[in-house]
Design a protein around this motif. Structure first.
Motif, PDB file in Angstrom:
ATOM      1  N   ALA A 202       0.826  -1.216   0.000  1.00  0.00           N
ATOM      2  CA  ALA A 202       0.000   0.000   0.000  1.00  0.00           C
ATOM      3  C   ALA A 202       0.859   1.265   0.000  1.00  0.00           C
ATOM      4  O   ALA A 202       0.458   2.293  -0.555  1.00  0.00           O
ATOM      5  CB  ALA A 202      -0.938  -0.003   1.202  1.00  0.00           C
ATOM      6  N   GLU A 203       2.049   1.213   0.604  1.00  0.00           N
ATOM      7  CA  GLU A 203       2.924   2.387   0.625  1.00  0.00           C
ATOM      8  C   GLU A 203       3.452   2.701  -0.775  1.00  0.00           C
ATOM      9  O   GLU A 203       3.574   3.867  -1.161  1.00  0.00           O
ATOM     10  CB  GLU A 203       4.078   2.163   1.599  1.00  0.00           C
ATOM     11  N   LEU A 204       3.765   1.669  -1.540  1.00  0.00           N
ATOM     12  CA  LEU A 204       4.212   1.870  -2.917  1.00  0.00           C
ATOM     13  C   LEU A 204       3.058   2.394  -3.774  1.00  0.00           C
ATOM     14  O   LEU A 204       3.259   3.272  -4.628  1.00  0.00           O
ATOM     15  CB  LEU A 204       4.742   0.559  -3.492  1.00  0.00           C
ATOM     16  N   LEU A 205       1.854   1.894  -3.527  1.00  0.00           N
ATOM     17  CA  LEU A 205       0.682   2.350  -4.282  1.00  0.00           C
ATOM     18  C   LEU A 205       0.395   3.824  -4.008  1.00  0.00           C
ATOM     19  O   LEU A 205       0.106   4.595  -4.934  1.00  0.00           O
ATOM     20  CB  LEU A 205      -0.529   1.486  -3.930  1.00  0.00           C
ATOM     21  N   ARG A 206       0.480   4.225  -2.751  1.00  0.00           N
ATOM     22  CA  ARG A 206       0.255   5.641  -2.429  1.00  0.00           C
ATOM     23  C   ARG A 206       1.295   6.532  -3.108  1.00  0.00           C
ATOM     24  O   ARG A 206       0.979   7.639  -3.561  1.00  0.00           O
ATOM     25  CB  ARG A 206       0.277   5.843  -0.916  1.00  0.00           C
ATOM     26  N   LEU A 207       2.512   6.036  -3.189  1.00  0.00           N
ATOM     27  CA  LEU A 207       3.561   6.794  -3.855  1.00  0.00           C
ATOM     28  C   LEU A 207       3.247   6.963  -5.342  1.00  0.00           C
ATOM     29  O   LEU A 207       3.406   8.047  -5.907  1.00  0.00           O
ATOM     30  CB  LEU A 207       4.905   6.075  -3.676  1.00  0.00           C
ATOM     31  N   GLY A 212       4.813  12.973  -8.516  1.00  0.00           N
ATOM     32  CA  GLY A 212       4.890  14.259  -9.184  1.00  0.00           C
ATOM     33  C   GLY A 212       4.209  15.396  -8.446  1.00  0.00           C
ATOM     34  O   GLY A 212       4.345  16.565  -8.842  1.00  0.00           O
ATOM     35  N   ARG A 213       3.468  15.112  -7.379  1.00  0.00           N
ATOM     36  CA  ARG A 213       2.809  16.184  -6.628  1.00  0.00           C
ATOM     37  C   ARG A 213       3.841  17.020  -5.873  1.00  0.00           C
ATOM     38  O   ARG A 213       4.869  16.521  -5.436  1.00  0.00           O
ATOM     39  CB  ARG A 213       1.798  15.603  -5.634  1.00  0.00           C
ATOM     40  N   GLU A 214       3.511  18.283  -5.709  1.00  0.00           N
ATOM     41  CA  GLU A 214       4.360  19.193  -4.952  1.00  0.00           C
ATOM     42  C   GLU A 214       3.531  19.931  -3.910  1.00  0.00           C
ATOM     43  O   GLU A 214       2.352  20.203  -4.130  1.00  0.00           O
ATOM     44  CB  GLU A 214       5.037  20.197  -5.895  1.00  0.00           C
ATOM     45  N   LEU A 218       3.013  16.712   2.495  1.00  0.00           N
ATOM     46  CA  LEU A 218       2.477  15.578   1.753  1.00  0.00           C
ATOM     47  C   LEU A 218       2.911  14.297   2.463  1.00  0.00           C
ATOM     48  O   LEU A 218       4.100  14.091   2.735  1.00  0.00           O
ATOM     49  CB  LEU A 218       2.989  15.576   0.314  1.00  0.00           C
ATOM     50  N   LYS A 219       1.956  13.418   2.740  1.00  0.00           N
ATOM     51  CA  LYS A 219       2.258  12.187   3.465  1.00  0.00           C
ATOM     52  C   LYS A 219       3.248  11.314   2.694  1.00  0.00           C
ATOM     53  O   LYS A 219       4.082  10.627   3.276  1.00  0.00           O
ATOM     54  CB  LYS A 219       0.966  11.413   3.723  1.00  0.00           C
ATOM     55  N   GLU A 220       3.150  11.354   1.363  1.00  0.00           N
ATOM     56  CA  GLU A 220       4.016  10.518   0.536  1.00  0.00           C
ATOM     57  C   GLU A 220       5.391  11.140   0.313  1.00  0.00           C
ATOM     58  O   GLU A 220       6.284  10.494  -0.251  1.00  0.00           O
ATOM     59  CB  GLU A 220       3.348  10.260  -0.821  1.00  0.00           C
ATOM     60  N   ASP A 221       5.599  12.385   0.742  1.00  0.00           N
ATOM     61  CA  ASP A 221       6.889  13.065   0.607  1.00  0.00           C
ATOM     62  C   ASP A 221       7.798  12.601   1.741  1.00  0.00           C
ATOM     63  O   ASP A 221       7.946  13.272   2.764  1.00  0.00           O
ATOM     64  CB  ASP A 221       6.684  14.582   0.634  1.00  0.00           C
ATOM     65  N   GLY A 224      10.820  14.924   2.623  1.00  0.00           N
ATOM     66  CA  GLY A 224      10.493  16.283   3.019  1.00  0.00           C
ATOM     67  C   GLY A 224      10.995  17.377   2.104  1.00  0.00           C
ATOM     68  O   GLY A 224      11.146  18.526   2.537  1.00  0.00           O
ATOM     69  N   ASP A 225      11.228  17.054   0.806  1.00  0.00           N
ATOM     70  CA  ASP A 225      11.721  18.087  -0.104  1.00  0.00           C
ATOM     71  C   ASP A 225      10.592  18.817  -0.828  1.00  0.00           C
ATOM     72  O   ASP A 225      10.835  19.632  -1.713  1.00  0.00           O
ATOM     73  CB  ASP A 225      12.695  17.497  -1.125  1.00  0.00           C
ATOM     74  N   GLY A 226       9.339  18.500  -0.481  1.00  0.00           N
ATOM     75  CA  GLY A 226       8.210  19.186  -1.087  1.00  0.00           C
ATOM     76  C   GLY A 226       7.748  18.608  -2.395  1.00  0.00           C
ATOM     77  O   GLY A 226       6.883  19.178  -3.062  1.00  0.00           O
ATOM     78  N   LYS A 227       8.281  17.440  -2.783  1.00  0.00           N
ATOM     79  CA  LYS A 227       7.896  16.811  -4.035  1.00  0.00           C
ATOM     80  C   LYS A 227       7.950  15.297  -3.893  1.00  0.00           C
ATOM     81  O   LYS A 227       8.855  14.760  -3.249  1.00  0.00           O
ATOM     82  CB  LYS A 227       8.821  17.259  -5.173  1.00  0.00           C
ATOM     83  N   VAL A 228       6.960  14.613  -4.496  1.00  0.00           N
ATOM     84  CA  VAL A 228       6.914  13.145  -4.445  1.00  0.00           C
ATOM     85  C   VAL A 228       7.563  12.597  -5.708  1.00  0.00           C
ATOM     86  O   VAL A 228       7.122  12.901  -6.832  1.00  0.00           O
ATOM     87  CB  VAL A 228       5.462  12.641  -4.329  1.00  0.00           C
ATOM     88  N   GLY A 229       8.620  11.788  -5.533  1.00  0.00           N
ATOM     89  CA  GLY A 229       9.307  11.268  -6.712  1.00  0.00           C
ATOM     90  C   GLY A 229      10.387  10.264  -6.364  1.00  0.00           C
ATOM     91  O   GLY A 229      10.272   9.512  -5.380  1.00  0.00           O
ATOM     92  N   GLU A 230      11.468  10.265  -7.170  1.00  0.00           N
ATOM     93  CA  GLU A 230      12.524   9.261  -7.069  1.00  0.00           C
ATOM     94  C   GLU A 230      13.162   9.200  -5.688  1.00  0.00           C
ATOM     95  O   GLU A 230      13.463   8.117  -5.182  1.00  0.00           O
ATOM     96  CB  GLU A 230      13.604   9.549  -8.122  1.00  0.00           C
TER      97      GLU A 230
END
Length: 266
Positions: A202-207, A212-214, A218-221, A224-230
């Motif tokens: 479920a953690e991978l699915l939420r990611l 790409g969200r900024e 964000l829970k998936e960040d 803590g850099d303000g963006k969800v990604g690599e």
């Protein structure tokens, strides 16, 4: 011109257009018989989302502008949706050099899958992996030759290529792979027993869904850099795959180049 109706699946959108030839246009269609709940008939078209299973005998009548008519008996079958499967495309004959392994998600929509496969006498080029979703985690243990790949999609996927990479045989052979595969349905529920992992899928699915969200908080960040990604994916990867078990002396049985329902994890 209709002699059969395409099958319908419980809870999935259905559409079938019926046609006629000859006579004097325009045509008018009528349909007699009980339709499954959720389906409607209008203007020669069956459509809707079936809510009950079974076989439904129907009588279709078409009348032309000159009042000539013809009738055709049809049966509409509504069943449970087929399970998703991971179809592997492999060379059907003996190979001596590198070849491409290609995998497709087929049969039913899924938001992701977990896969494990042992690559006996095959060396993977994982640096060249091409994946449909950036939200995937990959692990390969040379000692046990176990390859593990978990992939999540931002939206449900069906009839799409999921990944591809090169395999090099260590001796001439006919490729045979028997992966264990567990799919996750449109609601993110596993269709079987999840494969052993150090963290929930479920953690991978939420990611994947937040990729790409900024923004702030964000829970998936995860970093803590303000963006969800690599960077967040790399943090999730830490401790995700537990140490693989040493295989038994028996050589795993071979499949026929695809992960069928029988080959998937219970």
């Amino acid at each position: 011109t209709a002699t059969i109706l395409p099958p319908a699946y419980l809870g999935e959108p259905y559409s079938a257009s019926l046609a006629a030839e000859g006579g004097v246009r325009p045509y008018s269609f009528t349909l007699d018989g009980k339709l499954p709940e959720g389906l409607s008939f209008q203007g020669g078209r069956l459509f809707g989302v079936p809510k009950e299973k079974g076989s439904f005998p129907l009588l279709l009548t078409v009348e032309d502008a000159a009042k000539n008519s013809r009738a055709q008996r049809l049966t509409l079958t509504v069943s449970d949706p087929p399970p998703p499967r991971l179809a592997l495309v492999l060379p059907p004959a003996q190979v001596e050099g590198p070849f491409l392994l290609l995998a497709r998600v087929e049969g039913r929509e899924a938001v992701g899958f977990q896969m494990e496969v042992r690559l006996a006498d095959l060396e993977p080029d994982l640096a060249g992996l091409k994946a449909l979703s950036p939200a995937h985690l990959l692990d390969y243990d040379p000692a046990t030759r176990l390859l593990r790949l978990d992939m999540a999609f931002a939206k449900p996927v069906k009839d799409r290529e999921a990944f591809r990479f090169l395999l090099t045989p260590q001796k001439p052979l006919v490729p045979r792979l028997s992966p264990k595969v567990v799919f996750y349905d449109k609601e993110g529920k596993p269709l079987g027993q999840p494969l052993p992992r150090g963290k929930p899928f479920a953690e991978l699915l939420r990611l994947a869904q937040a990729w790409g969200r900024e923004g702030k908080a964000l829970k998936e960040d995860l970093d803590g850099d303000g963006k969800v990604g690599e960077a967040d994916l790399r943090l999730l990867a830490q401790g995700y795959f537990p140490k693989p078990e040493t295989p038994s002396p028996e050589v795993p049985g071979g499949g026929e180049g695809q992960a069928s329902g029988e080959e998937q994890a219970p």
